[in-house]
Design a protein around this motif. Structure first.
Motif, PDB file in Angstrom:
ATOM      1  N   GLU A   1     -14.588  12.215 -22.154  1.00 21.65           N
ATOM      2  CA  GLU A   1     -14.627  11.061 -21.240  1.00 21.65           C
ATOM      3  C   GLU A   1     -13.309  10.291 -21.289  1.00 21.65           C
ATOM      4  O   GLU A   1     -12.799   9.855 -20.256  1.00 21.65           O
ATOM      5  N   GLU A   2     -12.738  10.149 -22.478  1.00 25.77           N
ATOM      6  CA  GLU A   2     -11.464   9.454 -22.610  1.00 25.77           C
ATOM      7  C   GLU A   2     -10.344  10.209 -21.882  1.00 25.77           C
ATOM      8  O   GLU A   2      -9.500   9.603 -21.212  1.00 25.77           O
TER       9      GLU A   2
ATOM     10  N   SER B   1      -7.315  18.525 -28.123  1.00 23.14           N
ATOM     11  CA  SER B   1      -8.405  19.116 -28.888  1.00 23.14           C
ATOM     12  C   SER B   1      -9.561  18.115 -28.936  1.00 23.14           C
ATOM     13  O   SER B   1      -9.736  17.383 -29.913  1.00 23.14           O
ATOM     14  N   PRO B   2     -10.354  18.075 -27.863  1.00 26.54           N
ATOM     15  CA  PRO B   2     -11.491  17.141 -27.842  1.00 26.54           C
ATOM     16  C   PRO B   2     -12.580  17.591 -28.802  1.00 26.54           C
ATOM     17  O   PRO B   2     -12.920  18.763 -28.867  1.00 26.54           O
ATOM     18  N   GLN B   3     -13.107  16.651 -29.579  1.00 27.65           N
ATOM     19  CA  GLN B   3     -14.132  16.971 -30.571  1.00 27.65           C
ATOM     20  C   GLN B   3     -15.510  16.428 -30.200  1.00 27.65           C
ATOM     21  O   GLN B   3     -16.473  16.668 -30.916  1.00 27.65           O
ATOM     22  N   SER B   4     -15.583  15.671 -29.112  1.00 22.09           N
ATOM     23  CA  SER B   4     -16.860  15.061 -28.735  1.00 22.09           C
ATOM     24  C   SER B   4     -16.903  14.798 -27.232  1.00 22.09           C
ATOM     25  O   SER B   4     -15.870  14.870 -26.551  1.00 22.09           O
ATOM     26  N   VAL B   5     -18.080  14.462 -26.750  1.00 21.38           N
ATOM     27  CA  VAL B   5     -18.255  14.079 -25.346  1.00 21.38           C
ATOM     28  C   VAL B   5     -17.420  12.830 -25.061  1.00 21.38           C
ATOM     29  O   VAL B   5     -16.828  12.695 -23.984  1.00 21.38           O
ATOM     30  N   GLU B   6     -17.331  11.940 -26.033  1.00 23.04           N
ATOM     31  CA  GLU B   6     -16.529  10.716 -25.866  1.00 23.04           C
ATOM     32  C   GLU B   6     -15.042  11.046 -25.688  1.00 23.04           C
ATOM     33  O   GLU B   6     -14.355  10.391 -24.891  1.00 23.04           O
ATOM     34  N   ASP B   7     -14.557  12.055 -26.411  1.00 24.72           N
ATOM     35  CA  ASP B   7     -13.161  12.477 -26.249  1.00 24.72           C
ATOM     36  C   ASP B   7     -12.915  13.000 -24.832  1.00 24.72           C
ATOM     37  O   ASP B   7     -11.894  12.690 -24.214  1.00 24.72           O
TER      38      ASP B   7
END
Length: 84
Positions: A48-49, A40-46
């Motif tokens: 990318e990770e 459940s990615p919540q951001s662009v950074e998630d």
């Protein structure tokens, strides 16, 4: 995510848009097969990770898992990866 994967020229990855995956109450959902790991990615950074760790290094990211089932499936990731 699709744009970033293209930028990195990652091969043998297909990204599809889908409708509800029956996890809508938990926010955005992303599933990686063949492992069946749910994120459940919540951001662009998630995102990318996930790309850098899971897609490129085959290391799942537990803190982004949607549920405990993903954790249990992750225990079998080394076995699944031997067949890829």
């Amino acid at each position: 995510m699709k744009t970033r994967v293209k930028e990195l020229e990652i091969k043998n990855i297909r990204i599809n848009k889908s409708g509800c995956l029956d996890q809508c109450k938990k926010g955005p959902a992303l599933v990686i097969y063949p492992e069946g790991i749910w994120y459940s990615p919540q951001s662009v950074e998630d995102i990318e990770e996930i790309i850098q760790s899971h897609l490129l290094k085959r290391k799942p990211i537990e803190h982004l898992f949607i549920n405990q089932i993903s954790f249990l499936l992750c225990l079998f990731c080394p076995l699944v990866n031997t067949f890829l």
